[in-house]
Design a protein around this motif. Structure first.
Motif, mmCIF file in Angstrom:
data_model
loop_
_atom_site.group_PDB
_atom_site.id
_atom_site.type_symbol
_atom_site.label_atom_id
_atom_site.label_comp_id
_atom_site.label_asym_id
_atom_site.label_seq_id
_atom_site.Cartn_x
_atom_site.Cartn_y
_atom_site.Cartn_z
ATOM 1 N N MET A 107 9.686 -4.188 10.918
ATOM 2 C CA MET A 107 8.746 -4.407 9.832
ATOM 3 C C MET A 107 8.461 -3.069 9.165
ATOM 4 O O MET A 107 8.092 -2.106 9.826
ATOM 5 C CB MET A 107 7.452 -5.002 10.382
ATOM 6 C CG MET A 107 6.314 -4.980 9.395
ATOM 7 S SD MET A 107 4.752 -5.563 10.060
ATOM 8 C CE MET A 107 5.058 -7.303 9.943
ATOM 9 N N GLU A 108 8.656 -3.026 7.845
ATOM 10 C CA GLU A 108 8.401 -1.809 7.084
ATOM 11 C C GLU A 108 7.245 -2.038 6.117
ATOM 12 O O GLU A 108 7.175 -3.076 5.468
ATOM 13 C CB GLU A 108 9.654 -1.397 6.321
ATOM 14 C CG GLU A 108 10.777 -0.993 7.246
ATOM 15 C CD GLU A 108 12.011 -0.520 6.526
ATOM 16 O OE1 GLU A 108 11.968 -0.351 5.289
ATOM 17 O OE2 GLU A 108 13.024 -0.317 7.203
ATOM 18 N N LEU A 109 6.340 -1.052 6.047
ATOM 19 C CA LEU A 109 5.159 -1.133 5.196
ATOM 20 C C LEU A 109 4.959 0.189 4.465
ATOM 21 O O LEU A 109 5.314 1.251 4.988
ATOM 22 C CB LEU A 109 3.905 -1.409 6.036
ATOM 23 C CG LEU A 109 3.917 -2.632 6.935
ATOM 24 C CD1 LEU A 109 2.786 -2.559 7.940
ATOM 25 C CD2 LEU A 109 3.807 -3.879 6.090
ATOM 26 N N SER A 110 4.382 0.119 3.285
ATOM 27 C CA SER A 110 3.969 1.310 2.540
ATOM 28 C C SER A 110 2.541 1.081 2.066
ATOM 29 O O SER A 110 2.206 -0.027 1.637
ATOM 30 C CB SER A 110 4.865 1.541 1.329
ATOM 31 O OG SER A 110 6.172 1.827 1.738
ATOM 32 N N PHE A 111 1.722 2.111 2.168
ATOM 33 C CA PHE A 111 0.337 1.999 1.727
ATOM 34 C C PHE A 111 -0.236 3.388 1.495
ATOM 35 O O PHE A 111 0.367 4.397 1.859
ATOM 36 C CB PHE A 111 -0.513 1.238 2.754
ATOM 37 C CG PHE A 111 -0.540 1.867 4.126
ATOM 38 C CD1 PHE A 111 -1.491 2.819 4.453
ATOM 39 C CD2 PHE A 111 0.390 1.501 5.088
ATOM 40 C CE1 PHE A 111 -1.514 3.400 5.708
ATOM 41 C CE2 PHE A 111 0.365 2.067 6.349
ATOM 42 C CZ PHE A 111 -0.587 3.018 6.660
ATOM 43 N N ILE A 169 0.505 0.006 19.067
ATOM 44 C CA ILE A 169 1.722 -0.458 18.407
ATOM 45 C C ILE A 169 2.602 0.756 18.077
ATOM 46 O O ILE A 169 2.199 1.612 17.274
ATOM 47 C CB ILE A 169 1.387 -1.202 17.087
ATOM 48 C CG1 ILE A 169 0.375 -2.318 17.312
ATOM 49 C CG2 ILE A 169 2.655 -1.691 16.407
ATOM 50 C CD1 ILE A 169 0.877 -3.482 18.104
ATOM 51 N N PRO A 170 3.799 0.870 18.671
ATOM 52 C CA PRO A 170 4.672 2.013 18.378
ATOM 53 C C PRO A 170 5.231 1.929 16.959
ATOM 54 O O PRO A 170 5.649 0.860 16.505
ATOM 55 C CB PRO A 170 5.777 1.903 19.427
ATOM 56 C CG PRO A 170 5.792 0.464 19.821
ATOM 57 C CD PRO A 170 4.398 -0.051 19.646
ATOM 58 N N VAL A 171 5.215 3.067 16.263
ATOM 59 C CA VAL A 171 5.686 3.118 14.872
ATOM 60 C C VAL A 171 6.433 4.412 14.599
ATOM 61 O O VAL A 171 6.276 5.404 15.310
ATOM 62 C CB VAL A 171 4.510 3.003 13.867
ATOM 63 C CG1 VAL A 171 3.805 1.668 13.990
ATOM 64 C CG2 VAL A 171 3.537 4.158 13.998
ATOM 65 N N GLN A 172 7.228 4.375 13.547
ATOM 66 C CA GLN A 172 7.793 5.551 12.897
ATOM 67 C C GLN A 172 7.027 5.659 11.595
ATOM 68 O O GLN A 172 6.837 4.647 10.913
ATOM 69 C CB GLN A 172 9.274 5.366 12.591
ATOM 70 C CG GLN A 172 10.186 5.453 13.777
ATOM 71 C CD GLN A 172 10.265 6.854 14.330
ATOM 72 O OE1 GLN A 172 9.969 7.040 15.484
ATOM 73 N NE2 GLN A 172 10.623 7.829 13.535
ATOM 74 N N ALA A 173 6.592 6.842 11.236
ATOM 75 C CA ALA A 173 5.819 7.017 10.013
ATOM 76 C C ALA A 173 6.352 8.206 9.228
ATOM 77 O O ALA A 173 7.007 9.095 9.779
ATOM 78 C CB ALA A 173 4.346 7.224 10.341
ATOM 79 N N ARG A 174 6.059 8.203 7.934
ATOM 80 C CA ARG A 174 6.407 9.329 7.073
ATOM 81 C C ARG A 174 5.256 9.555 6.106
ATOM 82 O O ARG A 174 4.762 8.635 5.471
ATOM 83 C CB ARG A 174 7.674 9.057 6.287
ATOM 84 C CG ARG A 174 8.021 10.190 5.309
ATOM 85 C CD ARG A 174 9.305 9.935 4.571
ATOM 86 N NE ARG A 174 10.453 9.952 5.454
ATOM 87 C CZ ARG A 174 11.083 11.053 5.880
ATOM 88 N NH1 ARG A 174 10.665 12.235 5.494
ATOM 89 N NH2 ARG A 174 12.129 10.965 6.674
ATOM 90 N N GLU A 209 -6.282 11.688 0.111
ATOM 91 C CA GLU A 209 -5.563 10.422 -0.041
ATOM 92 C C GLU A 209 -4.085 10.692 0.212
ATOM 93 O O GLU A 209 -3.520 11.640 -0.335
ATOM 94 C CB GLU A 209 -5.777 9.868 -1.454
ATOM 95 C CG GLU A 209 -5.211 8.509 -1.688
ATOM 96 C CD GLU A 209 -6.103 7.393 -1.193
ATOM 97 O OE1 GLU A 209 -5.637 6.249 -1.170
ATOM 98 O OE2 GLU A 209 -7.284 7.640 -0.844
ATOM 99 N N VAL A 210 -3.456 9.877 1.070
ATOM 100 C CA VAL A 210 -2.057 10.071 1.404
ATOM 101 C C VAL A 210 -1.281 8.772 1.231
ATOM 102 O O VAL A 210 -1.823 7.687 1.413
ATOM 103 C CB VAL A 210 -1.866 10.603 2.848
ATOM 104 C CG1 VAL A 210 -2.466 11.975 3.005
ATOM 105 C CG2 VAL A 210 -2.453 9.655 3.870
ATOM 106 N N ALA A 211 -0.004 8.918 0.908
ATOM 107 C CA ALA A 211 0.919 7.789 0.867
ATOM 108 C C ALA A 211 1.654 7.751 2.199
ATOM 109 O O ALA A 211 2.151 8.791 2.671
ATOM 110 C CB ALA A 211 1.901 7.945 -0.283
#
Length: 95
Positions: A1-5, A45-50, A86-88
């Motif tokens: 599952m990929e998300l952007s916010f 919840i394990p995630v990869q983030a950028r 504020e970050v993306a």
């Protein structure tokens, strides 16, 4: 599952300060739908983030109906991030 916010850097004061970005309500709801497949315990919840040019692995923590993305110094310092910024965020839940 990929998300952007986008979200704001927040500080939580404990024995030492911790910094997070709260995952917005809708994206948190999406994560809850797959949480049972992803969690390794305590709701983490394990995630990869950028964020910007920095990619990192971590785990989201549930808090008051949303998830919190922890931001270590190794993530904040290169981007010059501080409380209130504020970050993306680009996020991949590891299933």
């Amino acid at each position: 599952m990929e998300l952007s916010f986008a979200g704001q850097v927040i500080e939580w004061r404990g024995p030492s300060p911790y910094y997070f970005v709260a995952v917005p309500d809708q994206e948190s709801a999406d994560i809850r739908e797959v949480a049972a497949l992803a969690t390794y315990g305590w709701g983490a919840i394990p995630v990869q983030a950028r964020i910007g040019g920095t990619a990192f692995s971590t785990s989201l923590f549930p808090k008051e109906g949303v998830y919190l993305l922890p931001l270590k110094s190794a993530v904040r310092t290169p981007a010059g991030l501080a409380t209130g910024d504020e970050v993306a965020v680009e996020l991949t839940v590891r299933l």
